[in-house]
Write a protein that holds these residues in place. Structure first.
Motif, mmCIF file in Angstrom:
data_model
loop_
_atom_site.group_PDB
_atom_site.id
_atom_site.type_symbol
_atom_site.label_atom_id
_atom_site.label_comp_id
_atom_site.label_asym_id
_atom_site.label_seq_id
_atom_site.Cartn_x
_atom_site.Cartn_y
_atom_site.Cartn_z
ATOM 1 N N TYR A 62 -57.452 -19.912 12.741
ATOM 2 C CA TYR A 62 -56.907 -20.878 11.775
ATOM 3 C C TYR A 62 -57.435 -22.285 12.051
ATOM 4 O O TYR A 62 -57.846 -22.999 11.134
ATOM 5 C CB TYR A 62 -55.382 -20.870 11.831
ATOM 6 C CG TYR A 62 -54.750 -21.910 10.936
ATOM 7 C CD1 TYR A 62 -54.594 -21.678 9.571
ATOM 8 C CD2 TYR A 62 -54.334 -23.139 11.452
ATOM 9 C CE1 TYR A 62 -54.032 -22.641 8.736
ATOM 10 C CE2 TYR A 62 -53.773 -24.108 10.639
ATOM 11 C CZ TYR A 62 -53.619 -23.851 9.272
ATOM 12 O OH TYR A 62 -53.080 -24.819 8.453
ATOM 13 N N ILE A 63 -57.451 -22.661 13.327
ATOM 14 C CA ILE A 63 -57.935 -24.005 13.687
ATOM 15 C C ILE A 63 -59.444 -24.100 13.523
ATOM 16 O O ILE A 63 -59.967 -25.074 12.970
ATOM 17 C CB ILE A 63 -57.529 -24.342 15.137
ATOM 18 C CG1 ILE A 63 -56.003 -24.417 15.246
ATOM 19 C CG2 ILE A 63 -58.154 -25.666 15.578
ATOM 20 C CD1 ILE A 63 -55.482 -24.550 16.663
ATOM 21 N N ASP A 66 -60.426 -24.165 9.719
ATOM 22 C CA ASP A 66 -59.681 -25.070 8.834
ATOM 23 C C ASP A 66 -60.668 -26.044 8.202
ATOM 24 O O ASP A 66 -60.676 -27.240 8.477
ATOM 25 C CB ASP A 66 -58.621 -25.828 9.631
ATOM 26 C CG ASP A 66 -57.756 -26.719 8.755
ATOM 27 O OD1 ASP A 66 -57.657 -26.438 7.540
ATOM 28 O OD2 ASP A 66 -57.192 -27.703 9.284
ATOM 29 N N VAL A 73 -52.262 -24.195 2.526
ATOM 30 C CA VAL A 73 -52.020 -23.809 3.910
ATOM 31 C C VAL A 73 -51.612 -22.347 4.000
ATOM 32 O O VAL A 73 -52.043 -21.614 4.897
ATOM 33 C CB VAL A 73 -50.933 -24.704 4.539
ATOM 34 C CG1 VAL A 73 -50.540 -24.189 5.927
ATOM 35 C CG2 VAL A 73 -51.422 -26.140 4.635
ATOM 36 N N SER A 76 -54.635 -20.165 3.912
ATOM 37 C CA SER A 76 -55.379 -20.243 5.169
ATOM 38 C C SER A 76 -54.707 -19.420 6.259
ATOM 39 O O SER A 76 -55.371 -18.721 7.039
ATOM 40 C CB SER A 76 -55.498 -21.701 5.632
ATOM 41 O OG SER A 76 -56.238 -22.470 4.707
ATOM 42 N N ALA A 80 -56.249 -16.078 8.108
ATOM 43 C CA ALA A 80 -56.294 -16.005 9.577
ATOM 44 C C ALA A 80 -55.545 -14.769 10.081
ATOM 45 O O ALA A 80 -55.984 -14.112 11.034
ATOM 46 C CB ALA A 80 -55.693 -17.271 10.182
ATOM 47 N N GLU A 397 -67.234 -30.416 5.343
ATOM 48 C CA GLU A 397 -66.635 -29.704 6.460
ATOM 49 C C GLU A 397 -67.377 -28.424 6.837
ATOM 50 O O GLU A 397 -67.281 -27.966 7.972
ATOM 51 C CB GLU A 397 -65.167 -29.365 6.145
ATOM 52 C CG GLU A 397 -64.228 -30.548 6.128
ATOM 53 C CD GLU A 397 -64.231 -31.294 4.795
ATOM 54 O OE1 GLU A 397 -63.404 -32.205 4.627
ATOM 55 O OE2 GLU A 397 -65.072 -30.970 3.922
#
Length: 492
Positions: A62-63, A66, A73, A76, A80, A397
């Protein structure tokens, strides 16, 4: 004291996992993290170990991923969680053989199951190969040459087998004679892998002539927004069309002018980034006439990546890559093969064209668009191409992550490659994955990347045998389980 040690161990493990994959990936972290996680799971009861692996892998995924600011959220977390279920299964499978680890053969259970389960996951995943363990090694040029033989799964096998062997060595540390044999076997396989990589880089590197390719991204200040509601409102449609045509004309004219400039500077092929040209459906043919004329006048291959807007269709976006040869003839009319789930898929009108290849004096040229590159099975259609052109469009990103992923298709299929990416990182490579040119959209003012690309691609074993290594891992897993169980019966 024991609790303190456990907390420190888990903290270090989580730290390595955070740097194992995704936006913070460092190549060595996954090797260490997998060893530690397998060790930790083996110290717990079966379902406790599975739950621990699920939670810690899900958190780190998840991290690490991201990177989609427009994704809710909850979505996501869901992605995950699904990833983590599949990623934890090899640890669960390994736990069923806790009493049969004396034999070195047992070290193959974890890696073989990891390879097979990861392959199944990415076949089912709507986002293709995002999160594959092989991508964590993108900086290891020599090691990655093995992908040209066995594909992505082989890298996963080496990483997970290393973890299994390390834990086996620890558990069998009192039996040094057996340990030496096991360590020698892994070292031999890994050494041969690196030797092959060095050989391929040194002796299979491109030796053909090169041609100058100019790939172009639209200037940010010319970006065009489309008012679909306004176009579909009979009271405003005429005014919106006038405004839209004014903006698209300015954008497209700039792209054509810059293409002419690059042709005069010596480029033999010029193409644009994904959807950087925008045109209303009713004006599409006029755009092609202009492109055809410029290609003929400048004696170049001109590839225009265009977002065609058909406001009368609920799925109003036609995402195309259209190429004209030196005579102005349309020789490629490619529609994006795979749309990104979420924002893009619901508005995309896809026509299945498959990857198209054209024979030119510069070799066989093929084209794909951005997200297509995340699917190795889809890219098998590009087999035999010397040069692959890929108009693309990302966001900040994922810039480096996505472009590095795309380079793995080069290793699999053996083509030379140019990915022109607006709002991301553009790259040109030879067929071994060596970077020839690179451009960051956010730091480059010209938005033009020049690549002296080889005209002859390479051949790969993977292009011939495909995912045979996955089948090998299935058979290996079955065979090892049978042999281990047979040995237990004989002992009893």
């Amino acid at each position: 004291m024991k609790h303190t040690k456990k907390i420190i161990f888990v903290s270090i493990l989580l730290l390595f996992l955070l740097f194992s994959n995704g936006q913070f990936s460092v190549f060595f972290a996954i090797w260490i993290a997998t060893v530690m996680l397998l060790f930790a799971v083996r110290t717990l009861k079966r379902w406790q170990g599975f739950l621990f692996a699920f939670l810690i892998l899900g958190t780190s995924y998840y991290i690490g991923f991201d990177v989609v600011p427009f994704l809710p959220v909850s979505a996501s977390i869901g992605i995950a969680a699904v990833f983590s279920v599949f990623a934890s299964l090899p640890y669960l499978i390994d736990s069923f053989f806790s009493k049969r680890r004396n034999s070195f053969l047992s070290t193959f259970i974890f890696p073989a199951s990891a390879v097979v389960i990861e392959y199944v996951y990415h076949q089912l995943n709507a986002y293709g190969t995002w999160g594959h363990l092989a991508y964590t090694q993108q900086s290891q040029h020599v090691l990655l040459q093995s992908i040209s033989v066995f594909g992505l799964g082989y890298i996963t096998f080496l990483i997970t087998w290393f973890a299994s062997v390390c834990n086996w060595v620890y558990e069998q540390r009192s039996e040094w004679r057996n340990v030496k044999k096991g360590v020698f076997m892994y070292t031999l396989v890994f050494g041969v892998t690196l030797l092959y990589g060095g050989y391929r880089i040194q002796f299979q590197k491109p030796d053909s002539e090169t041609i100058r390719v100019a790939s172009i991204s639209a200037l940010d200040n010319l970006a065009v927004g489309i008012d679909i509601k306004g176009l579909n409102n009979h009271e405003t449609t005429n005014d919106v069309k006038v405004e839209t045509r004014k903006n698209t004309s300015r954008l497209n004219q700039n792209l054509f002018e810059r293409s002419i400039r690059e042709a005069k500077a010596g480029a033999k092929i010029v193409f644009w980034a994904e959807g950087n040209s925008v045109i209303l459906k009713e004006d599409e043919n006029e755009l092609y006439k202009t492109a055809s004329q410029i290609a003929a006048d400048q004696n170049i291959y001109l590839g225009i990546a265009v977002a065609v807007i058909d406001h009368t269709n609920a799925k109003y976006l036609e995402n195309k890559f259209v190429v004209f040869d030196k005579n102005g003839k349309k020789v490629m009319d490619y529609w994006k093969g795979i749309s990104v789930p979420g924002a893009e898929a619901p508005i995309s009108n896809n026509k299945i064209t498959g990857i198209q290849k054209i024979e030119t004096e510069y070799g066989t040229i093929a084209g794909t668009i951005c997200f297509d590159l995340d699917f190795p099975n889809y890219l098998k259609q590009a087999k035999g191409a010397d040069i692959l052109l890929s108009p693309s469009n990302d966001w900040k990103e994922i810039g480096f992550i996505h472009t590095n992923m795309a380079r793995f298709r080069v290793l699999e299929q053996g083509f030379n490659f140019i990915r022109q990416t607006s709002h991301g990182v553009s790259v040109g490579t030879d067929h071994t994955g060596k970077v020839i040119s690179e451009m960051n959209h956010f730091t480059d003012t010209s938005k033009v990347m020049i690549t002296q690309v080889p005209t002859k691609g390479g051949t790969t074993i993977y292009a011939k045998i495909g995912d045979s290594f996955i089948g090998f891992c299935v058979l290996l897993l079955i065979l090892v389980i049978i042999v281990i169980k047979k040995k237990k019966v004989e002992k009893n």
